[in-house]
Scaffold this motif. Structure first.
Motif, short mmCIF file in Angstrom:
data_model
loop_
_atom_site.label_atom_id
_atom_site.label_comp_id
_atom_site.label_asym_id
_atom_site.label_seq_id
_atom_site.Cartn_x
_atom_site.Cartn_y
_atom_site.Cartn_z
N ARG A 41 0.81 -1.21 0.00
CA ARG A 41 0.00 0.00 0.00
C ARG A 41 0.84 1.26 0.00
O ARG A 41 0.51 2.25 -0.65
N ASP A 42 1.96 1.26 0.72
CA ASP A 42 2.79 2.46 0.83
C ASP A 42 3.63 2.66 -0.42
O ASP A 42 3.89 1.73 -1.18
N ARG A 43 4.11 3.88 -0.57
CA ARG A 43 5.10 4.16 -1.60
C ARG A 43 6.48 3.82 -1.03
O ARG A 43 6.85 4.29 0.04
N ASP A 141 2.29 1.54 -3.85
CA ASP A 141 1.12 2.38 -4.11
C ASP A 141 -0.05 1.55 -4.62
O ASP A 141 -0.82 1.98 -5.48
N ALA A 143 -3.24 -0.61 -3.17
CA ALA A 143 -4.07 -0.97 -2.02
C ALA A 143 -4.92 -2.20 -2.36
O ALA A 143 -5.55 -2.25 -3.43
N ARG A 161 -4.76 0.38 -7.80
CA ARG A 161 -3.49 1.07 -7.98
C ARG A 161 -3.74 2.57 -7.98
O ARG A 161 -4.62 3.05 -8.70
N ARG A 162 -2.97 3.30 -7.20
CA ARG A 162 -3.26 4.72 -7.04
C ARG A 162 -3.09 5.52 -8.33
O ARG A 162 -3.71 6.55 -8.51
N GLU A 163 -2.23 5.03 -9.22
CA GLU A 163 -2.04 5.78 -10.46
C GLU A 163 -3.19 5.56 -11.43
O GLU A 163 -3.31 6.26 -12.44
N ASN A 165 -7.07 5.73 -11.79
CA ASN A 165 -8.30 6.24 -11.19
C ASN A 165 -9.49 5.45 -11.73
O ASN A 165 -10.13 5.83 -12.71
#
Length: 458
Positions: A41-43, A141, A143, A161-163, A165
């Motif tokens: 989850r973290d970068r 990144d 989750a 994936r945060r990148e 949307n």
């Protein structure tokens, strides 16, 4: 990836969580699956920054003997690499001063070595080794939003994936390994799929931590590289003061029960620890100037999720590390237990994938009995821990105090006790002739001193 001639267990394995437990799991899975993906989850960075998912990262860490041995076997040359880059080797009890219940454990080189370094430093080095494996991919990144059901239980995960949307992406997997720590949501996700949650055993320890760092020479306290002062019933406070990479020392003070939690003010924290530190350490602490703000952390309850006792265990998923059992952190057991569990996973996978989770949990459950029992017995001696009657607390205190006094007086008893703490031997080894004789001898001396007929008293 090592080539051991294993029969491939599957095409893809997925690990949820890129901490120490997840990285050790990925290393094992790389030997059994064609491709392994770690979702974190973290970068992730390699600049020494503590990541959000490890709020305890600033506090004292290290690889105990067994964990260091497993790390070296899985990542040859890692220990030398850690030391070359600044980690400190610690020889028990030569440059490791351990004080339990007021007893300084026997000061001699026992041939037992561990590694002292920050959590971020250790994790980044292990991550570097895992990411270099040709069939392992680490995705940060990312989750995890849930599980993908299959006829046998679990057939993958849903990842956001945060990148990107959009909606979570379904990632198929032959095996999912939950390494998301004590905050894992896997139990709730499995329950939504119709599976029971495991029973949980709890020990309400309510530990408060406070940590700060200093720049000090390696010989700041006479050559010792770690000073550990454990809590005792009359003073449920303790601390670890240890050298780390570079010329940095870390002080992690703790207290059991809200009334004994350490302060967050730097000056007050140093005085908190100095009040019960050995004189030479207290002098160093009172003169030291922190190089950062005090970091605080609270750990309320040790938890063991008893997966091995479930009647129905879904296929395709298993948990490791703190996601199964998280201990009171003062014992430093977490990384060692995770490394051992990874070794057990390797052994189970070598025997095939049939009924894999159940076989794995049975092995892990047997392994966890010893560290859980040892830490629980120690925890219940503390008055703030609401477990055990006064008589049980008294008996636990008496037994541990006898063992600590024996380890303070006799090198063999000290070495055996250290092996038990490091999970290289079971507590039964404390009954071996030399260690048992040391404890029995102390008991007889105590009885003579308490006897009304001793020393001519009638």
């Amino acid at each position: 990836m090592s080539q051991r001639g294993y029969r491939r267990a599957g095409d893809r394995a997925v690990v949820l969580g890129g901490g120490i437990a997840g990285l050790f799991a990925a290393r094992i899975l790389a030997d059994h699956y064609a491709a392994v993906t770690v979702f974190e989850r973290d970068r992730l960075t390699d600049d020494g920054t503590n990541r959000r998912g490890v709020p305890q990262a600033q506090h004292s860490h290290g690889l105990l003997m067994r964990a260091a041995d497993i790390a070296e076997s899985r990542f040859p040359g890692l220990i030398d690499e850690l030391v070359t880059d600044g980690a400190k080797t610690v020889s028990a009890f030569d440059d490791f001063r351990a004080i339990f219940f007021g007893n300084v454990l026997h000061r001699a080189a026992l041939g037992r070595t561990s590694i002292a370094a920050s959590r971020t430093f250790l994790e980044s080095h292990v991550r570097g080794r895992v990411s270099a494996l040709p069939n392992v991919t680490i995705c940060d990144d990312a989750a995890v939003a849930g599980l993908v059901a299959s006829d046998a239980g679990v057939g993958g995960v849903r990842v956001l994936r945060r990148e990107a949307n959009g909606e979570p992406e379904a990632i198929p997997a032959d095996l999912v390994v939950d390494a998301m720590g004590r905050g894992t949501r896997v139990g709730a996700w499995l329950e939504s799929l119709g599976y029971p949650r495991p029973r949980e055993d709890h020990v309400p320890v309510d530990i408060g931590y406070a940590t700060c760092h200093f720049r000090l020479p390696l010989d700041a306290v006479g050559g010792d590289r770690i000073i550990l002062v454990g809590p005792m019933p009359s003073r449920p406070r303790g601390f670890g003061f240890a050298a780390q990479e570079g010329d940095v020392w870390v002080l992690s003070a703790f207290g059991i029960g809200k009334d004994d939690h350490p302060p967050a003010n730097p000056g007050a924290l140093l005085e908190f620890a100095a009040e019960f530190a050995p004189d030479d350490v207290a002098t160093v602490l009172r003169r030291a100037t922190p190089i950062d703000e005090v970091a605080t952390y609270r750990f309320k309850t040790a938890v063991w999720r008893r997966y091995e006792r479930l009647d129905r265990i879904p296929g395709g998923i298993l948990s490791i590390g703190d996601a199964v059992c998280c201990f009171n952190p003062i014992y430093g057991s977490g990384m060692t237990v995770a490394a051992i569990a990874a070794d057990l996973l390797d052994e189970v996978l070598q025997q095939g994938t049939k009924d894999l989770p159940r076989r794995y949990y049975r092995r892990v459950g047997r392994m966890l009995r010893t560290p859980w029992w040892l830490t629980k017995v120690s925890d219940i001696t503390m008055p703030p821990v609401a477990v055990g009657s006064p008589r049980v607390k008294s008996l636990a205190h008496s037994g541990l105090n006898t063992a600590f006094r024996a380890a303070a007086a006799d090198p063999v008893a000290a070495a055996t006790f250290l092996d038990v703490l490091n999970m290289t031997k079971s507590p039964v080894h404390m009954l071996e002739p030399r260690a048992a004789a040391a404890m029995v001898g102390l008991g007889r001396i105590r009885q003579r001193r308490l006897s009304p007929n001793s020393e001519g008293v009638s």
